[in-house]
Design a protein around this motif. Sequence first.
Motif, PDB file in Angstrom:
ATOM      1  N   ASP B  31       1.036  -1.163  -0.034  1.00  0.00           N
ATOM      2  CA  ASP B  31       0.183  -0.056  -0.200  1.00  0.00           C
ATOM      3  C   ASP B  31       0.839   1.417   0.039  1.00  0.00           C
ATOM      4  OD1 ASP B  31      -2.310  -1.597   2.231  1.00  0.00           O
ATOM      5  OD2 ASP B  31      -2.161  -1.561  -0.026  1.00  0.00           O
ATOM      6  N   LEU B  32       1.900   1.188  -0.649  1.00  0.00           N
ATOM      7  CA  LEU B  32       2.861   2.229  -0.784  1.00  0.00           C
ATOM      8  C   LEU B  32       2.238   3.382  -1.694  1.00  0.00           C
ATOM      9  CD1 LEU B  32       6.442   0.625  -1.560  1.00  0.00           C
ATOM     10  CD2 LEU B  32       5.708   1.977   0.631  1.00  0.00           C
ATOM     11  N   ASP B  33       2.159   4.559  -1.354  1.00  0.00           N
ATOM     12  CA  ASP B  33       1.942   5.547  -2.318  1.00  0.00           C
ATOM     13  C   ASP B  33       2.945   5.600  -3.427  1.00  0.00           C
ATOM     14  OD1 ASP B  33      -0.140   6.024  -0.480  1.00  0.00           O
ATOM     15  OD2 ASP B  33       1.201   7.710   0.649  1.00  0.00           O
ATOM     16  N   VAL B  34       2.568   6.194  -4.453  1.00  0.00           N
ATOM     17  CA  VAL B  34       3.424   6.555  -5.588  1.00  0.00           C
ATOM     18  C   VAL B  34       4.699   7.406  -5.155  1.00  0.00           C
ATOM     19  CG1 VAL B  34       3.566   6.927  -8.033  1.00  0.00           C
ATOM     20  CG2 VAL B  34       1.548   6.193  -7.044  1.00  0.00           C
ATOM     21  N   GLU B  35       4.616   8.123  -4.355  1.00  0.00           N
ATOM     22  CA  GLU B  35       5.754   8.819  -3.909  1.00  0.00           C
ATOM     23  C   GLU B  35       6.583   8.374  -3.413  1.00  0.00           C
ATOM     24  OE1 GLU B  35       1.987  10.175  -4.179  1.00  0.00           O
ATOM     25  OE2 GLU B  35       2.432  11.185  -2.290  1.00  0.00           O
ATOM     26  N   THR B  36       6.217   7.220  -2.171  1.00  0.00           N
ATOM     27  CA  THR B  36       7.256   6.519  -1.439  1.00  0.00           C
ATOM     28  C   THR B  36       7.887   5.584  -2.206  1.00  0.00           C
ATOM     29  OG1 THR B  36       5.403   5.291  -0.418  1.00  0.00           O
ATOM     30  CG2 THR B  36       6.090   7.408   0.616  1.00  0.00           C
ATOM     31  N   ARG B  37       7.384   5.040  -3.330  1.00  0.00           N
ATOM     32  CA  ARG B  37       7.835   4.135  -4.180  1.00  0.00           C
ATOM     33  C   ARG B  37       9.057   4.583  -4.758  1.00  0.00           C
ATOM     34  NH1 ARG B  37       4.619  -0.149  -7.680  1.00  0.00           N
ATOM     35  NH2 ARG B  37       3.229  -0.623  -5.907  1.00  0.00           N
ATOM     36  N   ASP B  38      10.137   3.686  -4.619  1.00  0.00           N
ATOM     37  CA  ASP B  38      11.440   4.316  -5.148  1.00  0.00           C
ATOM     38  C   ASP B  38      11.962   3.280  -6.435  1.00  0.00           C
ATOM     39  OD1 ASP B  38      13.203   3.603  -2.427  1.00  0.00           O
ATOM     40  OD2 ASP B  38      12.038   2.106  -3.737  1.00  0.00           O
ATOM     41  N   TYR B  59      13.188  -9.789 -24.258  1.00  0.00           N
ATOM     42  CA  TYR B  59      12.429  -8.572 -23.691  1.00  0.00           C
ATOM     43  C   TYR B  59      12.973  -7.420 -23.321  1.00  0.00           C
ATOM     44  CZ  TYR B  59       9.028 -12.650 -23.696  1.00  0.00           C
ATOM     45  OH  TYR B  59       8.305 -13.875 -23.926  1.00  0.00           O
ATOM     46  N   ARG B  60      12.605  -6.359 -23.378  1.00  0.00           N
ATOM     47  CA  ARG B  60      13.256  -5.150 -22.783  1.00  0.00           C
ATOM     48  C   ARG B  60      12.737  -5.066 -21.238  1.00  0.00           C
ATOM     49  NH1 ARG B  60      12.228   0.821 -25.200  1.00  0.00           N
ATOM     50  NH2 ARG B  60       9.933   0.227 -24.421  1.00  0.00           N
ATOM     51  N   VAL B  61      13.740  -4.783 -20.430  1.00  0.00           N
ATOM     52  CA  VAL B  61      13.517  -4.452 -18.938  1.00  0.00           C
ATOM     53  C   VAL B  61      13.873  -3.068 -18.746  1.00  0.00           C
ATOM     54  CG1 VAL B  61      14.049  -5.387 -16.480  1.00  0.00           C
ATOM     55  CG2 VAL B  61      13.782  -7.004 -18.273  1.00  0.00           C
ATOM     56  N   THR B  62      12.901  -2.277 -18.444  1.00  0.00           N
ATOM     57  CA  THR B  62      13.392  -0.892 -18.065  1.00  0.00           C
ATOM     58  C   THR B  62      13.190  -0.577 -16.654  1.00  0.00           C
ATOM     59  OG1 THR B  62      12.269  -0.418 -20.104  1.00  0.00           O
ATOM     60  CG2 THR B  62      12.748   1.382 -18.892  1.00  0.00           C
ATOM     61  N   THR B  63      14.290  -0.065 -15.937  1.00  0.00           N
ATOM     62  CA  THR B  63      14.237   0.474 -14.457  1.00  0.00           C
ATOM     63  C   THR B  63      14.244   1.842 -14.537  1.00  0.00           C
ATOM     64  OG1 THR B  63      15.293  -2.078 -14.110  1.00  0.00           O
ATOM     65  CG2 THR B  63      15.200  -0.108 -12.378  1.00  0.00           C
ATOM     66  N   LYS B  64      13.208   2.141 -13.180  1.00  0.00           N
ATOM     67  CA  LYS B  64      13.554   3.694 -13.082  1.00  0.00           C
ATOM     68  C   LYS B  64      13.587   3.725 -11.392  1.00  0.00           C
ATOM     69  CE  LYS B  64      11.544   6.185 -16.768  1.00  0.00           C
ATOM     70  NZ  LYS B  64      10.591   5.262 -17.643  1.00  0.00           N
ATOM     71  N   THR B  65      14.761   4.514 -10.754  1.00  0.00           N
ATOM     72  CA  THR B  65      14.638   4.231  -9.272  1.00  0.00           C
ATOM     73  C   THR B  65      15.481   5.364  -8.798  1.00  0.00           C
ATOM     74  OG1 THR B  65      15.601   2.789  -7.772  1.00  0.00           O
ATOM     75  CG2 THR B  65      16.788   2.985  -9.537  1.00  0.00           C
ATOM     76  N   THR B  66      15.273   5.700  -7.450  1.00  0.00           N
ATOM     77  CA  THR B  66      16.186   6.530  -6.936  1.00  0.00           C
ATOM     78  C   THR B  66      16.818   6.121  -5.609  1.00  0.00           C
ATOM     79  OG1 THR B  66      14.210   7.039  -5.505  1.00  0.00           O
ATOM     80  CG2 THR B  66      14.583   8.569  -7.195  1.00  0.00           C
ATOM     81  N   ARG B  67      16.832   4.879  -5.612  1.00  0.00           N
ATOM     82  CA  ARG B  67      17.606   4.017  -4.706  1.00  0.00           C
ATOM     83  C   ARG B  67      19.147   4.110  -4.793  1.00  0.00           C
ATOM     84  NH1 ARG B  67      14.547  -1.836  -3.519  1.00  0.00           N
ATOM     85  NH2 ARG B  67      12.524  -0.984  -3.210  1.00  0.00           N
ATOM     86  N   ALA B  68      19.602   4.200  -3.707  1.00  0.00           N
ATOM     87  CA  ALA B  68      21.385   4.292  -3.573  1.00  0.00           C
ATOM     88  C   ALA B  68      22.048   3.110  -4.083  1.00  0.00           C
ATOM     89  CB  ALA B  68      21.600   4.606  -2.330  1.00  0.00           C
ATOM     90  N   GLU B  69      21.133   2.045  -3.965  1.00  0.00           N
ATOM     91  CA  GLU B  69      21.818   0.863  -4.416  1.00  0.00           C
ATOM     92  C   GLU B  69      21.973   0.709  -5.951  1.00  0.00           C
ATOM     93  OE1 GLU B  69      18.857   0.752  -2.749  1.00  0.00           O
ATOM     94  OE2 GLU B  69      20.010   0.681  -0.861  1.00  0.00           O
ATOM     95  N   PHE B  70      21.254   1.672  -6.886  1.00  0.00           N
ATOM     96  CA  PHE B  70      21.633   1.799  -8.278  1.00  0.00           C
ATOM     97  C   PHE B  70      22.480   2.873  -8.487  1.00  0.00           C
ATOM     98  CE2 PHE B  70      18.488  -1.733  -9.708  1.00  0.00           C
ATOM     99  CZ  PHE B  70      17.776  -1.522  -8.396  1.00  0.00           C
ATOM    100  N   ASP B  71      23.426   2.935  -9.325  1.00  0.00           N
ATOM    101  CA  ASP B  71      24.332   3.752  -9.795  1.00  0.00           C
ATOM    102  C   ASP B  71      23.761   4.878 -10.651  1.00  0.00           C
ATOM    103  OD1 ASP B  71      27.056   1.470 -10.417  1.00  0.00           O
ATOM    104  OD2 ASP B  71      26.557   2.635  -8.691  1.00  0.00           O
ATOM    105  N   LEU B  72      22.871   4.307 -11.606  1.00  0.00           N
ATOM    106  CA  LEU B  72      21.932   5.146 -12.423  1.00  0.00           C
ATOM    107  C   LEU B  72      20.593   5.369 -11.911  1.00  0.00           C
ATOM    108  CD1 LEU B  72      23.681   4.055 -15.715  1.00  0.00           C
ATOM    109  CD2 LEU B  72      24.317   6.194 -14.572  1.00  0.00           C
ATOM    110  N   PRO B  73      20.057   6.349 -12.539  1.00  0.00           N
ATOM    111  CA  PRO B  73      18.604   6.499 -12.172  1.00  0.00           C
ATOM    112  C   PRO B  73      17.622   5.569 -13.195  1.00  0.00           C
ATOM    113  CG  PRO B  73      19.276   8.509 -13.075  1.00  0.00           C
ATOM    114  CD  PRO B  73      20.156   7.575 -13.193  1.00  0.00           C
ATOM    115  N   GLU B  74      18.073   5.342 -14.366  1.00  0.00           N
ATOM    116  CA  GLU B  74      17.454   4.545 -15.243  1.00  0.00           C
ATOM    117  C   GLU B  74      18.420   3.485 -15.833  1.00  0.00           C
ATOM    118  OE1 GLU B  74      14.740   8.022 -17.294  1.00  0.00           O
ATOM    119  OE2 GLU B  74      14.998   6.310 -18.451  1.00  0.00           O
ATOM    120  N   TYR B  75      17.624   2.563 -16.259  1.00  0.00           N
ATOM    121  CA  TYR B  75      18.517   1.293 -16.931  1.00  0.00           C
ATOM    122  C   TYR B  75      17.449   0.754 -17.874  1.00  0.00           C
ATOM    123  CZ  TYR B  75      21.820   1.090 -13.223  1.00  0.00           C
ATOM    124  OH  TYR B  75      22.704   1.538 -12.353  1.00  0.00           O
TER     125      TYR B  75
END
Lengths: 402, 385
Positions: B31-38, B59-75
């Motif tokens: 029940d995460l709000d979209v804002e808290t989802r990262d 298949y293309r796998v697209t990632t968008k994130t603000t997590r520190a575990e990821f070097d980039l915001p998009e993959y």
Amino acid sequence: MEDCLAKKMEITVSEAEKRTGRNAMNIQETYTAYLIETRAVESQSEGQCSPVDSLWRRYSEFELLRNYLSVTYPHIVVPPLPEKRADFVWHKLSADNMDPDFVERRRIGLENFLLRVASHPVLCQDKIFYAFLTQEGGWKEMVNETGFQLKADSRLKALNATFRVKNPDKRFTELKHYSDELQSVISHLLRVRARVADRLYGVYKVHGNYGRVFSEWSAIEKEMGDGLQSAGHHMDVYAASIDDILEEEEHYADQLKEYLFYAEALRAVCRKHELMQYDLEMAAQDLTSKKQQCEELATGTVRTFSLKGMTSKLFGQETPEQREAKIKVLEEQIQEGEEQLKSKNLEGRDFVKSAWADIERFKEQKNHDLKEALISYAVMQISMCKKGIQVWTNAKECFSKM
Amino acid sequence: QDLSLPNGTPVDTSSPASSSSLLNRLQLDDDLDVETRDLFVTVDDPKKHVCTMETYITYRVTTKTTRAEFDLPEYSVRRRYQDFDWLRNKLEESQPTHLIPPLPEKFVVKGVVDRFSEEFVETRRKALDKFLKRITDHPVLSFNEHFNVFLTAKDLNAYKKQGMALLSKMGESVKYVTGGYKLRSRPLEFAAIGDYLDTFSLKLGTIDRIAQRIIKEQLEYLVELREYGPVYSTWGGLEVELSEPLEGVSACIGNCCTALEELSEDMTEDFLPVLREYILYAESMKNVLKKRDQVQAEYEAKLEAVALKREDRPKVPTDVEKCQDRVECFNADLKADMERWQNNKRQDFRQLLMGMADKNIQYYEKCLTAWESIIPLLQDKPETK
């Protein structure tokens, strides 16, 4: 429309009853008897009901009536009887003549037959028909006394035997072709419709299984349980709804069947005309050959080969007296033949005129009735779709509460 | 790498047990709000690759994130089914106390299905997308190292090989290797879960069979309808005044055929696969329950062995303590995952069944429109034309 019997009299086939009795061969048999009720239509101002007359008839008597009408009015497209045996059934319907649903549909069909005859401008005036409706005892004897069986042309029974007519009436040929095609296409339609009904039945009934499994599943669920359970109930409703839907559709099938059999009646009229034309041509041919014979005898010239001619040539000529006698006989026959041909021609022309009048009447009736049948079929489909939408909308609401 | 929670608290990830119990204590559920989802992951754009040795789909796998575990915001990477399968196995290995979402079936047994047909590929894509989204929504699994690599690595095969090498070098794997201990009795709550899963699988299996049967009956109905419609047209050819009405009925039945075909296709592509996924899910969950039983059995056996020694030692050996820890963590993880699963399941089935109802409503609405539209045609009097 002239004042036909249907306007003066209310006719219903109100009941059907199983009977046992002994048939012509003294064998015990079970049959169904139908109650025909008639009542004179009173004018509105009187406001009192006239008494109802009733009598029982079985299917074979209806058949006798129809045979009589067919023979007596060969130029009329005689309304058909409902089928003798259940045909075009889909699996749930019984093919058994004693099945109550079949008997019920036959009752309606027989009533329809009587109403058709009663509304026909020519047939409704027939006394035998009137007696069929009103006179219980001695009706069979009355019919047989008309001697109609003698008039019946046995050649008509050979449906597909061809009679080489030299100058066929194009209109009748086309009409006969049409009636053949119509019979073929309606049979095909009824066969496929029965299969469609069968399959549709299967689709609806399997949904009933959802009802049971949703119920079982709901037992182990906390929050989802109620939604599942109530949705399951709607699935049961859905599955059960097909029985009424298909029963109603049988009525449509019966309407089509009536016209399948009507096509046969139409064909019969064409056939009778064909035979009439054939007889006419045969008679004309016979007359021509007799005239020729006469001429040959009179002038002594042999224009056509005949065995008699050859033998008389070989074995000697006849005496003048013999020849005279022959000529006299032929002249008599020729005169008879000419009169017969004249009356046959007249008969033929009358037949064509009255047949075409009835055929036009029939065409209009057919177009009207079939249009009505298609409309009622469309209405049935619309009702079925609306029911489907209702049930699934209800189920959806139950699911949304899960 | 240091993991940190969204509120900044650092987390000790040295032992799998501690990370899961800590994270689970926080209310991180769906029940995460979209804002808290990262973290957002999508699977799309299937492409066929024809090589000398084989033909396969990626298949293309697209990632968008603000997590520190990821070097980039998009993959954006390309993955094939094999890769998803590898990921799932890795997750099972490295997170044995958690419920790992199922993958669509690997092999297509029913010979008639074309692996490269648009419908099959689309159905699979949806299932793979669902798989990754379920992992994304999981507070523990989404932080898994293998998952990270799966989403980001340009060359996944190299990483796979490396992982194999490491494994053979290390004497001990991360697996909870428990040897042949027999559990005396399952605790009530887990027994209840086991029973629930058994019945649940059974019922879903029945629903699957019913749905298949309905589709079969519908297709047979369709066959007859396809013969039925044209007969009206043939008849129309014989008639004059009735020609248009009969043609109209024929066309109408044709429209109903199309609608029915669409309904059956939808059910086959959207309904059945999701059912089957849940059946697989239940199966893998039962296996996790068994693993839990094993861990508890090991603990109880060791505890008993200590008690039998009859030494008056107040201190319990660390060996047994570790086992106790394991049992408690397993139980906690499993319970939390079960609750999450139940909630998701309810939403998934709500959506699935509402979808089924919707498709049926749409089918009947299409047919209704068709029949209603010909009524004026049927009622039309020739004089008015």
